[in-house]
Write a protein that holds these residues in place. Structure first.
Motif, PDB file in Angstrom:
ATOM      1  N   ALA A 106      51.407  38.023  41.386  1.00  0.00           N
ATOM      2  CA  ALA A 106      52.773  37.474  41.397  1.00  0.00           C
ATOM      3  C   ALA A 106      53.170  37.092  42.822  1.00  0.00           C
ATOM      4  CB  ALA A 106      53.752  38.489  40.813  1.00  0.00           C
ATOM      5  N   PHE A 107      52.789  37.938  43.789  1.00  0.00           N
ATOM      6  CA  PHE A 107      53.040  37.598  45.200  1.00  0.00           C
ATOM      7  C   PHE A 107      52.383  36.260  45.533  1.00  0.00           C
ATOM      8  CE2 PHE A 107      51.770  37.421  49.615  1.00  0.00           C
ATOM      9  CZ  PHE A 107      52.890  37.867  50.315  1.00  0.00           C
ATOM     10  N   GLY A 108      51.118  36.103  45.127  1.00  0.00           N
ATOM     11  CA  GLY A 108      50.400  34.864  45.412  1.00  0.00           C
ATOM     12  C   GLY A 108      51.024  33.650  44.749  1.00  0.00           C
ATOM     13  N   SER A 129      35.677  29.101  31.592  1.00  0.00           N
ATOM     14  CA  SER A 129      37.088  29.466  31.742  1.00  0.00           C
ATOM     15  C   SER A 129      37.322  30.378  32.949  1.00  0.00           C
ATOM     16  CB  SER A 129      37.588  30.174  30.475  1.00  0.00           C
ATOM     17  OG  SER A 129      36.822  31.344  30.226  1.00  0.00           O
ATOM     18  N   PHE A 130      36.241  30.966  33.495  1.00  0.00           N
ATOM     19  CA  PHE A 130      36.390  31.853  34.645  1.00  0.00           C
ATOM     20  C   PHE A 130      36.463  31.023  35.919  1.00  0.00           C
ATOM     21  CE2 PHE A 130      34.387  34.127  38.210  1.00  0.00           C
ATOM     22  CZ  PHE A 130      35.249  35.217  38.302  1.00  0.00           C
ATOM     23  N   LYS A 131      37.456  31.354  36.755  1.00  0.00           N
ATOM     24  CA  LYS A 131      37.562  30.654  38.027  1.00  0.00           C
ATOM     25  C   LYS A 131      38.172  31.564  39.087  1.00  0.00           C
ATOM     26  CE  LYS A 131      41.947  28.454  36.663  1.00  0.00           C
ATOM     27  NZ  LYS A 131      42.619  27.158  36.452  1.00  0.00           N
ATOM     28  N   ILE A 132      37.864  31.245  40.331  1.00  0.00           N
ATOM     29  CA  ILE A 132      38.420  31.965  41.466  1.00  0.00           C
ATOM     30  C   ILE A 132      39.268  30.976  42.259  1.00  0.00           C
ATOM     31  CG2 ILE A 132      37.908  33.230  43.587  1.00  0.00           C
ATOM     32  CD1 ILE A 132      35.242  34.041  42.322  1.00  0.00           C
ATOM     33  N   THR A 133      40.541  31.310  42.454  1.00  0.00           N
ATOM     34  CA  THR A 133      41.472  30.404  43.127  1.00  0.00           C
ATOM     35  C   THR A 133      41.937  31.012  44.452  1.00  0.00           C
ATOM     36  OG1 THR A 133      43.439  31.395  42.101  1.00  0.00           O
ATOM     37  CG2 THR A 133      42.292  29.656  40.855  1.00  0.00           C
ATOM     38  N   LEU A 138      44.437  35.289  48.053  1.00  0.00           N
ATOM     39  CA  LEU A 138      45.614  35.799  48.761  1.00  0.00           C
ATOM     40  C   LEU A 138      46.029  37.162  48.199  1.00  0.00           C
ATOM     41  CD1 LEU A 138      47.936  35.541  50.766  1.00  0.00           C
ATOM     42  CD2 LEU A 138      49.198  34.205  49.048  1.00  0.00           C
ATOM     43  N   ALA A 139      46.001  37.302  46.862  1.00  0.00           N
ATOM     44  CA  ALA A 139      46.351  38.579  46.229  1.00  0.00           C
ATOM     45  C   ALA A 139      45.430  39.701  46.719  1.00  0.00           C
ATOM     46  CB  ALA A 139      46.261  38.447  44.705  1.00  0.00           C
ATOM     47  N   ILE A 140      44.138  39.395  46.788  1.00  0.00           N
ATOM     48  CA  ILE A 140      43.161  40.399  47.234  1.00  0.00           C
ATOM     49  C   ILE A 140      43.392  40.752  48.699  1.00  0.00           C
ATOM     50  CG2 ILE A 140      40.712  40.781  47.697  1.00  0.00           C
ATOM     51  CD1 ILE A 140      40.185  39.088  45.123  1.00  0.00           C
ATOM     52  N   VAL A 141      43.690  39.748  49.532  1.00  0.00           N
ATOM     53  CA  VAL A 141      43.962  40.000  50.953  1.00  0.00           C
ATOM     54  C   VAL A 141      45.152  40.950  51.104  1.00  0.00           C
ATOM     55  CG1 VAL A 141      44.813  38.945  53.092  1.00  0.00           C
ATOM     56  CG2 VAL A 141      42.948  37.862  51.814  1.00  0.00           C
ATOM     57  N   ILE A 142      46.202  40.741  50.296  1.00  0.00           N
ATOM     58  CA  ILE A 142      47.397  41.595  50.364  1.00  0.00           C
ATOM     59  C   ILE A 142      47.054  43.021  49.936  1.00  0.00           C
ATOM     60  CG2 ILE A 142      49.655  42.013  49.310  1.00  0.00           C
ATOM     61  CD1 ILE A 142      49.637  39.842  51.461  1.00  0.00           C
ATOM     62  N   ILE A 143      46.275  43.156  48.854  1.00  0.00           N
ATOM     63  CA  ILE A 143      45.872  44.496  48.393  1.00  0.00           C
ATOM     64  C   ILE A 143      45.101  45.229  49.479  1.00  0.00           C
ATOM     65  CG2 ILE A 143      44.392  45.756  46.757  1.00  0.00           C
ATOM     66  CD1 ILE A 143      45.010  43.501  44.706  1.00  0.00           C
ATOM     67  N   PHE A 372      39.026  43.793  42.328  1.00  0.00           N
ATOM     68  CA  PHE A 372      38.112  43.298  41.294  1.00  0.00           C
ATOM     69  C   PHE A 372      38.895  42.813  40.077  1.00  0.00           C
ATOM     70  CE2 PHE A 372      35.828  44.109  37.322  1.00  0.00           C
ATOM     71  CZ  PHE A 372      34.728  43.263  37.486  1.00  0.00           C
ATOM     72  N   LEU A 373      39.915  43.580  39.670  1.00  0.00           N
ATOM     73  CA  LEU A 373      40.719  43.167  38.520  1.00  0.00           C
ATOM     74  C   LEU A 373      41.446  41.855  38.805  1.00  0.00           C
ATOM     75  CD1 LEU A 373      42.252  46.570  37.305  1.00  0.00           C
ATOM     76  CD2 LEU A 373      40.387  45.271  36.259  1.00  0.00           C
ATOM     77  N   ALA A 374      41.948  41.707  40.031  1.00  0.00           N
ATOM     78  CA  ALA A 374      42.612  40.452  40.415  1.00  0.00           C
ATOM     79  C   ALA A 374      41.620  39.293  40.387  1.00  0.00           C
ATOM     80  CB  ALA A 374      43.232  40.587  41.802  1.00  0.00           C
ATOM     81  N   LEU A 375      40.386  39.545  40.839  1.00  0.00           N
ATOM     82  CA  LEU A 375      39.355  38.510  40.866  1.00  0.00           C
ATOM     83  C   LEU A 375      38.916  38.139  39.457  1.00  0.00           C
ATOM     84  CD1 LEU A 375      37.809  37.022  43.149  1.00  0.00           C
ATOM     85  CD2 LEU A 375      35.946  38.644  42.787  1.00  0.00           C
ATOM     86  N   SER A 376      38.862  39.135  38.571  1.00  0.00           N
ATOM     87  CA  SER A 376      38.374  38.893  37.210  1.00  0.00           C
ATOM     88  C   SER A 376      39.366  38.090  36.375  1.00  0.00           C
ATOM     89  CB  SER A 376      38.096  40.224  36.505  1.00  0.00           C
ATOM     90  OG  SER A 376      39.322  40.892  36.209  1.00  0.00           O
ATOM     91  N   GLY A 377      40.654  38.173  36.754  1.00  0.00           N
ATOM     92  CA  GLY A 377      41.669  37.473  35.975  1.00  0.00           C
ATOM     93  C   GLY A 377      42.056  38.188  34.699  1.00  0.00           C
ATOM     94  N   GLN A 378      41.548  39.402  34.477  1.00  0.00           N
ATOM     95  CA  GLN A 378      41.799  40.110  33.219  1.00  0.00           C
ATOM     96  C   GLN A 378      42.977  41.082  33.296  1.00  0.00           C
ATOM     97  OE1 GLN A 378      40.031  39.236  30.413  1.00  0.00           O
ATOM     98  NE2 GLN A 378      39.332  37.707  31.879  1.00  0.00           N
TER      99      GLN A 378
END
Length: 469
Positions: A106-108, A129-133, A138-143, A372-378
């Motif tokens: 949500a921050f991103g 359907s899997f993608k990395i944006t 940015l979300a991972i950097v903040i975490i 990892f969860l943020a990266l997976s999109g799940q």
């Protein structure tokens, strides 16, 4: 552990962990399920009563067991190691880490209002359907950034928490005040004109795709299904207040201050949430709330209140809110996993404190899995499923208050639940109704999360078998 957190710090942790992205988003889906301002307010009030009743009940347990681990410790002490482990398993696999991932995303996404290139650029990687944006990055950097800051000591995490929580409370108060002072054409009367029967009217007006046909055939019970579905959003926005119990070992006078922080924090936040929804109902009509662009009624309302600057103002507010929320979740969650490790129910590396007296390895384990969860999109799908399980664990813990009163009436209770047994019973009744109606009307929100928790059973048996071998 050193007692570095005072009552003010603990209250800021409660409020900061609760206020994330939910209040700015979930009212759209809630209005689609309810169709009336009356019912939108009613559901937030029901959720508020639930939340405060749980906090009051937890207070008795926090005073009886004033040590790190909070809810995990209560469940272990009352119902045994397996129940405690299943809660901790759920907390690590998705409840805590999935919430961190969702709020970071949500921050991103709101940052992309200020930096459109984040949204407009091509995915870094895509396969089907899997993608990395870039938003995910940015979300991972903040975490990882907030995980790193919290490894440097409780003082740093406390400072960030206090600053960001105070900022977002003041900003929310500003939105609430201006939402009534600066709006000439109020939508309040129209939104309230639909009355208590708006659910059926709304379904006819916008089409049955928003109100599943199976619900309509049940007749008057249809409305209850709408309430339960709407409460998925309000409940998700109102959880995480119990994070303060995870930090009990680092709070001054935890027997008194933890319960004070929980009750005060939840009351203030639920009042703020109710007032923010009053602003939505004053500024936007029913369809504008229900069908706000990208399910973001806060942005739509802010544009009406502040004009062209509204999007920027709301984006900054949500960025402040989500940043503070992530910090609170990161700060508190690692303490549970450290306590589990001490009990032999988590990776033993999580036991150690670093030179700053914080569980650094536990923090990094939590941060990496959340990334990892943020990266997976799940994370979104998982959180839809987990609201049901969160309420179930709340109910088990609240029931523990009654159980201990019956089984161990002579135990020392520095604080006793206000209006016992009415308060815990009230929570159990509302929570049971919520869970039963979700099982009935929205099983996709229930069994997957329940199954995820049950997957912890073979893990628990494996751990304990290895200990006895």
């Amino acid at each position: 552990m050193e007692k570095k957190l005072k009552l003010w710090d603990a209250t800021m942790l409660v409020m900061g962990s609760m206020i994330g992205s939910g209040i700015f988003i979930v009212s759209s889906d809630m209005m689609r399920n309810l169709g009336s301002g009356y019912w939108l307010i009613a559901v937030w009030i029901i959720t508020g009563i639930m939340t405060v009743a749980a906090a009051i009940s937890y207070g008795e347990l926090s005073a009886m067991f004033p040590k790190a681990g909070g809810q995990y410790t209560y469940m272990t002490e009352i119902f045994g190691r397996m129940t405690g482990f299943l809660y901790g398993w759920g907390l690590f696999t998705v409840i805590q880490t999935g919430t961190i991932a969702a709020v970071a995303m949500a921050f991103g996404k709101f940052t992309s209002y200020l930096i459109p290139a984040l949204n407009n650029s091509q995915p870094i990687f895509q396969s089907g359907s899997f993608k990395i944006t870039w938003v995910q990055i940015l979300a991972i950097v903040i975490i990882l950034l907030l995980t790193y800051i919290n490894t440097k000591g409780v003082k740093n995490g406390k400072f960030l928490q206090n600053i960001f929580t105070t900022s977002k409370i003041l900003a929310l108060l500003g939105i609430i005040v201006f939402g009534f002072l600066l709006v000439k054409d109020s939508q309040w009367t129209e939104n309230m004109s639909f009355g208590w029967n708006a659910f059926q009217d709304f379904g006819k007006e916008v089409g049955n795709d928003l109100v599943p046909t199976g619900w309509q055939s049940i007749g008057s019970v249809t409305l209850l299904g709408g309430i339960a579905a709407a409460m998925v959003g309000s409940v998700f926005s109102s959880v995480a207040w119990e994070n303060v119990t995870f930090m009990s070992g680092e709070i001054e006078n935890p027997k008194k201050n933890v319960v004070k922080a929980m009750v005060l924090g939840t009351i203030v936040v639920m009042i703020l949430y109710l007032l923010v929804n009053f602003v939505y109902l004053n500024v936007l009509d029913r369809d504008e709330i229900a069908f706000a662009d990208k399910n973001r009624p806060a942005v739509a309302a802010s544009e009406v209140i502040f004009g062209n600057l509204g999007t920027v103002i709301m984006a900054i507010l949500v960025m402040i809110s989500t940043f503070g929320c992530i910090n609170g979740l990161v700060l508190a969650g690692a303490r549970v996993f450290q306590t589990m490790a001490k009990d032999g129910l988590f990776f033993k590396q999580a036991i150690e404190n670093n030179k700053n007296e914080v569980p650094e390895k536990s923090l990094w384990m939590q941060g990496i899995w959340a990334s990892f969860l943020a990266l997976s999109g799940q994370y979104g799908d998982l959180l839809d499923m987990i609201s049901f399980v969160i309420v179930l664990f709340y109910m088990i813990t609240v029931f523990g208050v009654i159980y201990l009163r019956v089984k161990k009436p002579n135990m020392e209770r520095p604080y006793k639940t206000w209006l016992y047994p009415i308060t815990p019973i009230l929570y159990l009744l509302i929570g049971s109704a919520f869970c039963i109606l979700l099982i009935w009307f929205k099983p996709q929100y229930t069994w997957p999360g329940f199954l995820l928790i049950l997957l912890g059973l073979p893990v628990y048996w494996f751990i304990n078998r290895r200990k006895t071998d």
